[in-house]
Scaffold this motif. Structure first.
Motif, PDB file in Angstrom:
ATOM      1  N   ALA A 130       4.341  10.729  -5.893  1.00  0.00           N
ATOM      2  CA  ALA A 130       3.548  11.964  -6.023  1.00  0.00           C
ATOM      3  C   ALA A 130       2.098  11.641  -6.364  1.00  0.00           C
ATOM      4  CB  ALA A 130       4.165  12.861  -7.093  1.00  0.00           C
ATOM      5  N   ALA A 131       1.898  10.613  -7.207  1.00  0.00           N
ATOM      6  CA  ALA A 131       0.532  10.221  -7.558  1.00  0.00           C
ATOM      7  C   ALA A 131      -0.247   9.778  -6.328  1.00  0.00           C
ATOM      8  CB  ALA A 131       0.559   9.109  -8.607  1.00  0.00           C
ATOM      9  N   ASP A 132       0.402   9.020  -5.455  1.00  0.00           N
ATOM     10  CA  ASP A 132      -0.266   8.559  -4.245  1.00  0.00           C
ATOM     11  C   ASP A 132      -0.572   9.716  -3.296  1.00  0.00           C
ATOM     12  OD1 ASP A 132      -0.364   5.884  -5.016  1.00  0.00           O
ATOM     13  OD2 ASP A 132       1.555   5.394  -4.071  1.00  0.00           O
ATOM     14  N   ARG A 133       0.348  10.687  -3.207  1.00  0.00           N
ATOM     15  CA  ARG A 133       0.124  11.828  -2.311  1.00  0.00           C
ATOM     16  C   ARG A 133      -0.981  12.750  -2.825  1.00  0.00           C
ATOM     17  NH1 ARG A 133       5.758  11.884  -1.971  1.00  0.00           N
ATOM     18  NH2 ARG A 133       5.910  13.566  -3.519  1.00  0.00           N
TER      19      ARG A 133
ATOM     20  N   VAL B  13      11.250  16.700  -8.730  1.00  0.00           N
ATOM     21  CA  VAL B  13      11.285  18.164  -8.701  1.00  0.00           C
ATOM     22  C   VAL B  13      10.049  18.730  -9.393  1.00  0.00           C
ATOM     23  CG1 VAL B  13      12.505  20.193  -9.573  1.00  0.00           C
ATOM     24  CG2 VAL B  13      13.795  18.329  -8.526  1.00  0.00           C
ATOM     25  N   ALA B  14       9.726  18.192 -10.572  1.00  0.00           N
ATOM     26  CA  ALA B  14       8.561  18.680 -11.318  1.00  0.00           C
ATOM     27  C   ALA B  14       7.277  18.471 -10.521  1.00  0.00           C
ATOM     28  CB  ALA B  14       8.477  17.964 -12.665  1.00  0.00           C
ATOM     29  N   ALA B  15       7.134  17.307  -9.911  1.00  0.00           N
ATOM     30  CA  ALA B  15       5.927  17.024  -9.132  1.00  0.00           C
ATOM     31  C   ALA B  15       5.777  18.009  -7.980  1.00  0.00           C
ATOM     32  CB  ALA B  15       5.967  15.585  -8.617  1.00  0.00           C
ATOM     33  N   ALA B  16       6.875  18.326  -7.300  1.00  0.00           N
ATOM     34  CA  ALA B  16       6.808  19.271  -6.184  1.00  0.00           C
ATOM     35  C   ALA B  16       6.501  20.686  -6.668  1.00  0.00           C
ATOM     36  CB  ALA B  16       8.125  19.252  -5.403  1.00  0.00           C
ATOM     37  N   LEU B  17       7.043  21.072  -7.812  1.00  0.00           N
ATOM     38  CA  LEU B  17       6.737  22.401  -8.359  1.00  0.00           C
ATOM     39  C   LEU B  17       5.244  22.536  -8.640  1.00  0.00           C
ATOM     40  CD1 LEU B  17       9.622  23.120 -10.920  1.00  0.00           C
ATOM     41  CD2 LEU B  17       9.108  24.417  -8.848  1.00  0.00           C
ATOM     42  N   TRP B  18       4.662  21.522  -9.262  1.00  0.00           N
ATOM     43  CA  TRP B  18       3.255  21.601  -9.656  1.00  0.00           C
ATOM     44  C   TRP B  18       2.293  21.426  -8.498  1.00  0.00           C
ATOM     45  CZ3 TRP B  18       3.791  18.134 -14.617  1.00  0.00           C
ATOM     46  CH2 TRP B  18       4.078  18.957 -15.732  1.00  0.00           C
ATOM     47  N   PHE B  19       2.551  20.449  -7.644  1.00  0.00           N
ATOM     48  CA  PHE B  19       1.524  20.042  -6.689  1.00  0.00           C
ATOM     49  C   PHE B  19       1.846  20.396  -5.234  1.00  0.00           C
ATOM     50  CE2 PHE B  19       1.327  17.173 -10.395  1.00  0.00           C
ATOM     51  CZ  PHE B  19       0.108  17.621 -10.881  1.00  0.00           C
ATOM     52  N   GLU B  20       3.036  20.955  -4.992  1.00  0.00           N
ATOM     53  CA  GLU B  20       3.376  21.458  -3.661  1.00  0.00           C
ATOM     54  C   GLU B  20       3.865  22.895  -3.711  1.00  0.00           C
ATOM     55  OE1 GLU B  20       6.113  18.637  -1.916  1.00  0.00           O
ATOM     56  OE2 GLU B  20       4.844  16.934  -2.465  1.00  0.00           O
ATOM     57  N   ASN B  21       3.983  23.427  -4.919  1.00  0.00           N
ATOM     58  CA  ASN B  21       4.382  24.825  -5.124  1.00  0.00           C
ATOM     59  C   ASN B  21       5.712  25.147  -4.444  1.00  0.00           C
ATOM     60  OD1 ASN B  21       3.990  27.372  -6.265  1.00  0.00           O
ATOM     61  ND2 ASN B  21       3.046  28.180  -4.399  1.00  0.00           N
ATOM     62  N   ARG B  22       6.674  24.226  -4.607  1.00  0.00           N
ATOM     63  CA  ARG B  22       7.989  24.469  -4.018  1.00  0.00           C
ATOM     64  C   ARG B  22       9.060  23.772  -4.835  1.00  0.00           C
ATOM     65  NH1 ARG B  22       9.878  20.551   0.106  1.00  0.00           N
ATOM     66  NH2 ARG B  22       8.687  18.628  -0.127  1.00  0.00           N
ATOM     67  N   LEU B  23      10.279  24.315  -4.745  1.00  0.00           N
ATOM     68  CA  LEU B  23      11.445  23.727  -5.394  1.00  0.00           C
ATOM     69  C   LEU B  23      12.197  22.917  -4.353  1.00  0.00           C
ATOM     70  CD1 LEU B  23      13.262  23.480  -7.909  1.00  0.00           C
ATOM     71  CD2 LEU B  23      14.453  25.546  -7.137  1.00  0.00           C
ATOM     72  N   ILE B  24      12.199  21.590  -4.509  1.00  0.00           N
ATOM     73  CA  ILE B  24      12.851  20.744  -3.521  1.00  0.00           C
ATOM     74  C   ILE B  24      14.357  20.666  -3.790  1.00  0.00           C
ATOM     75  CG2 ILE B  24      10.768  19.413  -3.085  1.00  0.00           C
ATOM     76  CD1 ILE B  24      11.871  17.189  -4.836  1.00  0.00           C
ATOM     77  N   THR B  25      15.095  20.228  -2.796  1.00  0.00           N
ATOM     78  CA  THR B  25      16.546  20.111  -2.913  1.00  0.00           C
ATOM     79  C   THR B  25      16.926  18.822  -3.623  1.00  0.00           C
ATOM     80  OG1 THR B  25      16.792  18.914  -0.825  1.00  0.00           O
ATOM     81  CG2 THR B  25      16.787  21.339  -0.719  1.00  0.00           C
TER      82      THR B  25
END
Length: 292
Positions: A67-70, A268-280
């Protein structure tokens, strides 16, 4: 001695930086396990990461590296090594109490991550006014107690994931089961309830016994397992807010298919914060046995 953070974080990659916080306890150093991606600038987000009971801040940092790299995130995992912070009262419970005595609030372990962030600001590593705070397992205990006892000015967002149990938002019950007896005020409790805390709970985190699951009577009273205790904490916050005629802005996010898995919950936390979505669970790479 305060390390030269600007020099230590001047190049991309991992870093392990010794940190001594004399306001807390000069005999109890921590290690800052950090990661600076290629795309980081002083205006990029900063994520403070609180590890679990294994004191594995290096692993938790690494969970966040994709997530840091993205997203260009600076990762800082203050690591409370077992040699100096061996028990739950030292880390999970923040070194708040020494026997029956309440230590000065500036000396609590919960003050350390925000002082680290302030030092990053002072060193010019970041120009951000606020940092993100994520904690899982024992780190989830640490994160929600930090939010309960420290100022919120420097906190962009907070996620507490799969905590073993919680300090309930009441001044009628003594710490650590509640927030009573340690100097938390009504005004601070109202601010805690108003903060948009995210309680992240894996719906498979349902073990009812084991060495990592708190089993004292106060913890068991919150539910048989971590998933139930997360719901109990939210309900306690809502009830206390109603009792005080104020708002509770907390939310609980159940995560399907994930148990006590620090790596998956980090994703999951990274996607919630920086992609605004809940991943599977599949996207998060959930494992049968995850990291504490």
């Amino acid at each position: 001695m305060t390390p030269d953070l600007a020099t230590a974080l001047s190049a991309p990659g991992r870093a392990a930086i010794p940190w001594l916080d004399p306001a807390c306890d000069p005999e109890r150093p921590v290690t800052l396990h950090c990661y600076r991606p290629e795309g980081f600038t002083p205006d990029s987000p900063v994520v403070l990461i609180q590890h679990g009971m294994l004191r594995n801040g290096d692993e938790y940092r690494d969970f966040w590296i994709p997530a840091a790299d993205r997203h260009g995130l600076l990762l800082v995992a203050p690591t409370f090594v077992a040699l100096h912070w061996p028990q739950a009262e030292h880390y999970n419970n923040g070194l708040v109490l020494e026997g029956d005595r309440v230590r000065p609030r500036d000396s609590w372990a919960y003050a350390i991550p925000l002082r680290v962030f302030a030092a990053l600001q002072a060193a010019g590593v970041t120009r951000r006014a606020r940092a993100y705070l994520f904690g899982h397992s024992a780190g989830g205990q640490f994160a929600h107690r930090l939010l309960s006892t420290q100022k919120h000015d420097a906190l962009e967002a907070v996620i507490a994931g799969n905590a073993g149990w919680y300090s309930l938002p009441t001044l009628d019950t003594r710490f650590p089961a509640g927030l009573g007896g340690i100097g938390v005020t009504h005004q601070e409790l109202v601010k805690l309830l108003a903060y948009p805390l995210t309680i992240l709970a894996g719906d498979q985190d349902t073990e009812t016994q084991g060495p990592s699951l708190p089993s004292q009577p106060e913890a068991i009273a919150q539910g048989p397992h971590r998933f139930a205790r997360a719901h109990h904490y939210l309900k306690a916050g809502q009830a206390e807010a109603a009792r005080r005629n104020t708002a509770c802005n907390w939310r609980l996010v159940p995560v399907a298919g994930i148990g006590h898995d620090g790596a998956a919950m980090s994703r999951v936390a990274a996607a919630l914060w920086f992609e605004n979505r809940l991943i599977t669970a599949e996207e998060a790479g959930a494992q049968t046995a995850g990291a504490l």
